[in-house]
Design an enzyme around this catalytic site. Structure first.
Site, PDB file in Angstrom:
ATOM      1  N   ALA A 182     -13.382   4.297 -17.338  1.00 35.40           N
ATOM      2  CA  ALA A 182     -13.077   3.717 -18.605  1.00 35.40           C
ATOM      3  C   ALA A 182     -12.873   4.864 -19.435  1.00 35.40           C
ATOM      4  CB  ALA A 182     -14.584   2.789 -19.041  1.00 35.40           C
ATOM      5  N   ASN A 183     -12.803   4.659 -20.889  1.00 31.77           N
ATOM      6  CA  ASN A 183     -12.659   5.693 -21.947  1.00 31.77           C
ATOM      7  C   ASN A 183     -13.392   5.452 -23.025  1.00 31.77           C
ATOM      8  OD1 ASN A 183     -11.131   4.079 -23.686  1.00 31.77           O
ATOM      9  ND2 ASN A 183      -9.616   3.929 -22.115  1.00 31.77           N
TER      10      ASN A 183
END
Ligand code: C5P
Length: 403
Positions: free
Chosen positions: A211-212
């Site tokens: 994810a980020n």
């Protein structure tokens, strides 16, 4: 006159920024609005009802228990006989009262009793604005449909400190008022917009993912600002912790592949604003079972493969929207990278921002962007993400006005 016939109930609460409210009254009236002022006890420590009343050319309401005022107008009528309730400045205290439904003076009682749209221009010390309690209150108020303009970054009048907390300038507040009240403020009525927002989660196995740090704040704010201008908005959101904005169709997705499918299924559209921080890579073959650790044995390796580029797909699609806008989150060579992106992705505009950790933009509430088009670049000042959204929506509306 842009605000001709509009009735604004202006609540002035107690902060040094109250001095700007005098100018604000003039500017609102110049544009044809009538301004009915309400002052808290705190506000009267900074500016006088005499000055406010003279500029507004109206009675100044200050007291919940004034027999005369209650007889003449009454606080319930005050709360309803207007097109917009504007709070400028809105102190931390007043926001806290509003968030919790307190009503112990005229201003807070009006705010609890009103069924009109409410726009707040907060002003306070940066530490107070950044305090967890204020953040909580503002989040809650946004959820209740209260709109905000500012606060802005800059030097504080009293302490000389810099930070976010300065009240928006009168002209900025007037623009926000116009935005909310403009009869013709539905310049995007009949236009369909697709917005992507938030991160994507690319599964590694059933419990792990790549994810980020994207929060979805900017994309969601753009979706809201476009809906406010009358657009029929489909928001395709990755996993975020912020609430769904009102007044639009929201599709929740996890992976980039799902985001692409949802975007393509929403075509045709007039406008596409691809704000999501789509993961560039996904795991080539995500495991159906949780990957076990085997101490002493070799570590698992993740083979990655490219995700679909949703912006590029939309930018080159046979059903390409008339206006395609992308974002460029860069940590270096922001402008040249964004220019290359404009070409490669088939976009009309790239909104470029520097997301170096020092800027605090990723996951934060503020943004400083450059608008990059084929024929020029425009640097916008440091703004709240909501204000970036309002400006971008206005710019989009302008494109459609020009045909
Ligand atoms: O190439 P880069 O990821 O920097 O491009 C950013 C822009 O492209 C953003 O508008 C983002 O939403 C969009 N994008 C996309 N699909 C991807 C990667 C980026 O739509 N796979």
């Amino acid at each position: 006159m842009v605000l001709a016939g509009k009735r604004i109930l202006l609540i002035i609460s107690g902060g040094i920024a109250a001095y700007k409210s005098l100018d604000l009254i003039r500017r609102l009236r110049e544009r044809g609005a009538s301004v009915r002022p309400v002052m808290t006890a705190g506000a009267q420590q900074f500016i006088t009802p005499l000055a406010v009343g003279a500029l507004a050319a109206d009675h100044v309401f200050t007291d919940l228990f004034s027999r005369q005022d209650e007889q003449d107008v009454g606080h319930i009528r005050l709360a309803r006989d207007c097109d917009l309730v504007l709070i400028a400045p809105a102190t931390a205290d007043l926001l806290a009262k509003m968030a919790n439904g307190l009503a112990d003076d005229l201003a807070s009682t009006i705010l609890l009793a009103t069924d009109r749209p409410v726009l707040a221009a907060p002003a306070m010390n940066p530490k107070m604005w950044a305090h967890a309690a204020t953040k909580r209150n503002v989040e809650m108020l946004r959820g209740d449909g209260i709109a905000f303009v500012g606060p802005m970054k800059g030097e504080m009048a009293e302490s000389g400190e810099t930070g976010t907390g300065r009240m928006a300038e009168p002209f900025e507040i007037v623009a926000a008022v116009e935005m909310r009240l403009h009869d013709g403020a539905k310049p995007l009525a009949g236009k369909k917009a697709i917005i992507t927002s938030g991160p994507t989660h690319e599964p590694i196995d059933p419990v792990r993912y790549i994810a980020n740090r994207s929060s979805g704040r900017q994309g969601h704010a753009i979706a809201s600002a476009l809906a406010a201008l009358g657009a029929d908005v489909t928001l395709v959101s990755g996993p975020v912790t912020i609430p769904d904005p009102a007044g639009m169709h929201v599709i929740h997705v996890e992976r980039a592949d799902d985001m692409r499918d949802a975007v393509l299924a929403a075509l045709p559209a007039d406008i596409a604003v691809m704000v999501a921080a789509v993961a560039d890579w996904k795991v080539a073959s995500a495991s159906d079972q949780k990957i076990k650790k085997h101490p002493g044995e070799s570590l698992p390796t993740l083979a990655l493969t490219e995700n679909p580029d949703i912006l590029k797909t939309v930018g080159h699609h046979t059903q390409r929207p008339k206006l395609v806008i992308g974002f460029a989150a860069e940590t270096q060579d922001v402008e040249s990278n964004a220019r290359a992106k404009l070409e490669r992705k088939g976009a009309d505009i790239i909104v470029a921002n520097d997301v170096s950790p020092a800027t605090g933009i990723m996951g934060g509430t503020r943004n400083r962007v450059k608008i990059i088009r084929h024929d020029g670049v425009e640097q916008w000042p440091d703004l709240d993400k909501d204000d970036v959204a309002v400006r971008l929506a206005a710019l989009i509306a302008e494109q459609f006005k020009q045909g």
